[in-house]
Design a protein around this motif. Structure first.
Motif, mmCIF file in Angstrom:
data_model
loop_
_atom_site.group_PDB
_atom_site.id
_atom_site.type_symbol
_atom_site.label_atom_id
_atom_site.label_comp_id
_atom_site.label_asym_id
_atom_site.label_seq_id
_atom_site.Cartn_x
_atom_site.Cartn_y
_atom_site.Cartn_z
ATOM 1 N N LEU A 50 1.044 7.058 -0.966
ATOM 2 C CA LEU A 50 1.638 5.640 -0.943
ATOM 3 C C LEU A 50 2.754 5.597 0.122
ATOM 4 C CD1 LEU A 50 1.340 2.723 -2.055
ATOM 5 C CD2 LEU A 50 2.737 3.861 -4.121
ATOM 6 N N ASP A 51 2.939 4.706 0.940
ATOM 7 C CA ASP A 51 4.243 4.411 1.702
ATOM 8 C C ASP A 51 4.763 3.522 1.121
ATOM 9 O OD1 ASP A 51 5.807 4.446 3.877
ATOM 10 O OD2 ASP A 51 4.688 2.974 5.077
ATOM 11 N N VAL A 52 6.022 3.521 1.253
ATOM 12 C CA VAL A 52 7.081 2.854 0.590
ATOM 13 C C VAL A 52 7.071 1.346 1.225
ATOM 14 C CG1 VAL A 52 9.597 2.259 0.037
ATOM 15 C CG2 VAL A 52 8.604 4.542 -0.447
ATOM 16 N N MET A 53 7.266 1.343 2.530
ATOM 17 C CA MET A 53 7.493 0.063 3.304
ATOM 18 C C MET A 53 6.045 -0.481 3.633
ATOM 19 S SD MET A 53 10.710 -0.341 2.980
ATOM 20 C CE MET A 53 10.828 -1.700 3.881
ATOM 21 N N LEU A 54 5.657 -1.484 2.872
ATOM 22 C CA LEU A 54 4.451 -2.022 3.269
ATOM 23 C C LEU A 54 4.418 -3.617 3.240
ATOM 24 C CD1 LEU A 54 2.401 0.072 0.805
ATOM 25 C CD2 LEU A 54 2.185 0.263 3.057
ATOM 26 N N PRO A 55 3.614 -4.058 3.969
ATOM 27 C CA PRO A 55 3.343 -5.630 4.035
ATOM 28 C C PRO A 55 2.490 -5.874 2.748
ATOM 29 C CG PRO A 55 1.786 -4.555 5.484
ATOM 30 C CD PRO A 55 2.677 -3.490 5.167
ATOM 31 N N ARG A 56 2.818 -7.221 2.308
ATOM 32 C CA ARG A 56 2.383 -8.151 1.110
ATOM 33 C C ARG A 56 2.586 -7.465 -0.149
ATOM 34 N NH1 ARG A 56 -4.165 -9.183 2.144
ATOM 35 N NH2 ARG A 56 -3.462 -10.826 0.599
ATOM 36 N N MET A 57 2.820 -6.148 -0.335
ATOM 37 C CA MET A 57 3.409 -5.616 -1.602
ATOM 38 C C MET A 57 3.855 -4.125 -1.210
ATOM 39 S SD MET A 57 1.485 -4.858 -5.070
ATOM 40 C CE MET A 57 0.804 -6.335 -5.357
ATOM 41 N N ASP A 58 5.314 -3.917 -1.618
ATOM 42 C CA ASP A 58 5.823 -2.597 -0.983
ATOM 43 C C ASP A 58 5.440 -1.683 -1.999
ATOM 44 O OD1 ASP A 58 7.965 -2.141 -3.432
ATOM 45 O OD2 ASP A 58 8.229 -4.193 -2.906
ATOM 46 N N GLY A 59 5.501 -0.282 -1.684
ATOM 47 C CA GLY A 59 5.262 0.784 -2.473
ATOM 48 C C GLY A 59 5.702 0.872 -3.769
ATOM 49 N N PHE A 60 7.064 0.591 -3.881
ATOM 50 C CA PHE A 60 7.349 0.726 -5.400
ATOM 51 C C PHE A 60 6.768 -0.385 -6.338
ATOM 52 C CE2 PHE A 60 11.689 1.422 -2.986
ATOM 53 C CZ PHE A 60 11.419 3.010 -3.162
ATOM 54 N N THR A 61 6.552 -1.487 -5.963
ATOM 55 C CA THR A 61 5.944 -2.432 -6.665
ATOM 56 C C THR A 61 4.197 -2.201 -6.926
ATOM 57 O OG1 THR A 61 7.249 -4.227 -5.559
ATOM 58 C CG2 THR A 61 5.274 -4.910 -6.939
ATOM 59 N N VAL A 62 3.666 -1.434 -6.003
ATOM 60 C CA VAL A 62 2.453 -1.067 -6.212
ATOM 61 C C VAL A 62 2.496 0.174 -7.285
ATOM 62 C CG1 VAL A 62 0.325 0.350 -5.241
ATOM 63 C CG2 VAL A 62 1.776 -1.595 -3.835
ATOM 64 N N CYS A 63 3.429 1.224 -7.018
ATOM 65 C CA CYS A 63 3.346 2.112 -7.997
ATOM 66 C C CYS A 63 3.608 1.535 -9.706
ATOM 67 C CB CYS A 63 4.319 2.993 -7.551
ATOM 68 S SG CYS A 63 4.659 4.752 -8.638
ATOM 69 N N GLN A 64 4.758 0.732 -9.650
ATOM 70 C CA GLN A 64 4.956 0.148 -10.875
ATOM 71 C C GLN A 64 3.892 -0.557 -11.351
ATOM 72 O OE1 GLN A 64 7.691 -3.152 -10.788
ATOM 73 N NE2 GLN A 64 8.392 -3.082 -12.818
ATOM 74 N N LYS A 65 3.211 -1.445 -10.912
ATOM 75 C CA LYS A 65 2.028 -2.272 -11.290
ATOM 76 C C LYS A 65 1.023 -1.260 -11.797
ATOM 77 C CE LYS A 65 0.717 -5.899 -9.399
ATOM 78 N NZ LYS A 65 0.846 -6.984 -10.342
#
Length: 224
Positions: A50-65
């Motif tokens: 998982l990359d950190v800097m992503l469009p539409r939803m950043d990697g931190f948010t993806v991981c958290q969700k």
């Protein structure tokens, strides 16, 4: 081993794909955080890159969700910023490891093998449950009462996403994105797959779990 790569830099994604596919890995790919989140929440993977800097939803948010949703797939985060704050934030959101770009592909593979070794034995009996339904995430077999049905990958993805979200509604667009990304087939193919799923888990029984919400999507409803 099946990996999910969520990375918006096409050149980096291409290099990772070439390296791991030659070695016999299977990879799914998303070039933005939202699509990656949808794939990760509706499919089984041995590990997520998982990359950190992503469009539409950043990697931190993806991981958290994903962690809030109960997805325990190992997550290895990639970042171009070698900062203490980013590293701590990644671990705080549930990442299992952290790798700074540029990186050695053999080091990446070694990290992946290490993370997946730790997971062996923890996922053998992993299931999702809703009412009388039990879905085995490893075998793709759904059980209802004393009946068992083996699901193909498409039906498994649909049912898993609905069970994860139950009893909330899963939008049609979200199901389509999880199944086909931006390459949706022509015609109302999703409706046909929902019919197939109903035929297996609902038709033989008095109570129907799958409910259609017109013009919105589908949900699982309990007997109550």
């Amino acid at each position: 081993m099946k990996l999910l790569l969520i990375e918006d830099h096409k050149d980096i994604a291409g290099v990772i794909f070439d390296f791991f596919e030659i070695k016999g890995y299977t990879l799914d790919y998303a070039n933005n955080g939202l699509h990656g989140y949808e794939l990760a929440s509706s499919n089984y993977y041995d590990l997520i890159i998982l990359d950190v800097m992503l469009p539409r939803m950043d990697g931190f948010t993806v991981c958290q969700k994903l962690r809030e949703q109960g997805v325990d797939t190992p997550i290895l985060m990639l970042t171009a910023r070698d900062t203490r704050e980013d590293t701590l934030e990644g671990f705080a959101q549930g990442a299992d490891d952290y790798l700074v770009k540029p990186f050695d592909l053999e080091i990446l593979e070694a990290r992946i093998k290490s993370l997946t070794r730790r997971r062996i034995g923890n996922t053998a009996t992993k299931t999702l449950n809703f009412g009388d339904l039990t879905l085995d995430l490893n075998t793709h077999v759904v059980s209802r009462n004393d009946c068992q049905f083996s699901l193909n990958p498409t039906l498994f993805t649909i049912l898993k996403l609905m069970m994860v979200r139950a009893p909330n509604v899963v939008a049609k667009d979200e199901l389509i994105s999880a199944l086909w990304g931006d390459d949706e087939p022509e015609g109302n193919v999703l409706r046909s797959h929902i019919y197939q799923l109903r035929s297996q888990i609902d038709k033989p029984f008095k109570h129907a779990y799958i409910n259609t919400v017109p013009k919105v999507g589908y949900q699982l409803i309990d007997k109550g």
